[in-house]
Motif scaffolding. Sequence first.
Motif, mmCIF file in Angstrom:
data_model
loop_
_atom_site.group_PDB
_atom_site.id
_atom_site.type_symbol
_atom_site.label_atom_id
_atom_site.label_comp_id
_atom_site.label_asym_id
_atom_site.label_seq_id
_atom_site.Cartn_x
_atom_site.Cartn_y
_atom_site.Cartn_z
ATOM 1 N N ASP A 156 0.812 -1.209 -0.040
ATOM 2 C CA ASP A 156 0.008 -0.046 -0.050
ATOM 3 C C ASP A 156 0.867 1.206 -0.061
ATOM 4 N N PRO A 157 0.858 1.932 -1.183
ATOM 5 C CA PRO A 157 1.808 3.154 -1.248
ATOM 6 C C PRO A 157 1.328 4.280 -0.096
ATOM 7 N N ASN A 158 0.111 4.125 0.590
ATOM 8 C CA ASN A 158 -0.156 5.138 1.620
ATOM 9 C C ASN A 158 0.239 4.792 2.973
ATOM 10 N N HIS A 159 1.007 3.717 3.321
ATOM 11 C CA HIS A 159 1.400 3.402 4.456
ATOM 12 C C HIS A 159 3.096 3.453 4.667
ATOM 13 N N ILE A 160 3.598 3.949 5.574
ATOM 14 C CA ILE A 160 4.828 4.431 5.953
ATOM 15 C C ILE A 160 5.410 3.540 6.931
ATOM 16 N N LEU A 161 6.477 2.700 6.892
ATOM 17 C CA LEU A 161 6.910 1.862 7.919
ATOM 18 C C LEU A 161 7.763 2.965 8.732
#
Length: 92
Positions: A75-80
């Motif tokens: 998901d490109p909207n998630h940032i680790l």
Amino acid sequence: MTQFTSRRIMNKHYAQGVISELQHLGYPCEQAKAAFFRHYRDMKRTFGLEPNVSEFAKLIHEFEIAMERKYNPNDPNHILVDHLQQQVKTKK
């Protein structure tokens, strides 16, 4: 004689309204209070008391959903940010 409502009383009524709206969104009473107090201070700094109680409750609900969402690398909207949390913990 004009009676003025103190800011503290207005904030109390606002908080009660937001908690009530969270209950309308499906939160049990204690969970609604916990969610409200978890996000209230930061959201009040950001938004003030400009949103009406239903909008404020919807914002809290969105934050609660976002907090429960699991990390999905596709998901490109998630940032680790796990590595950042570890760095903060080790610096304390």
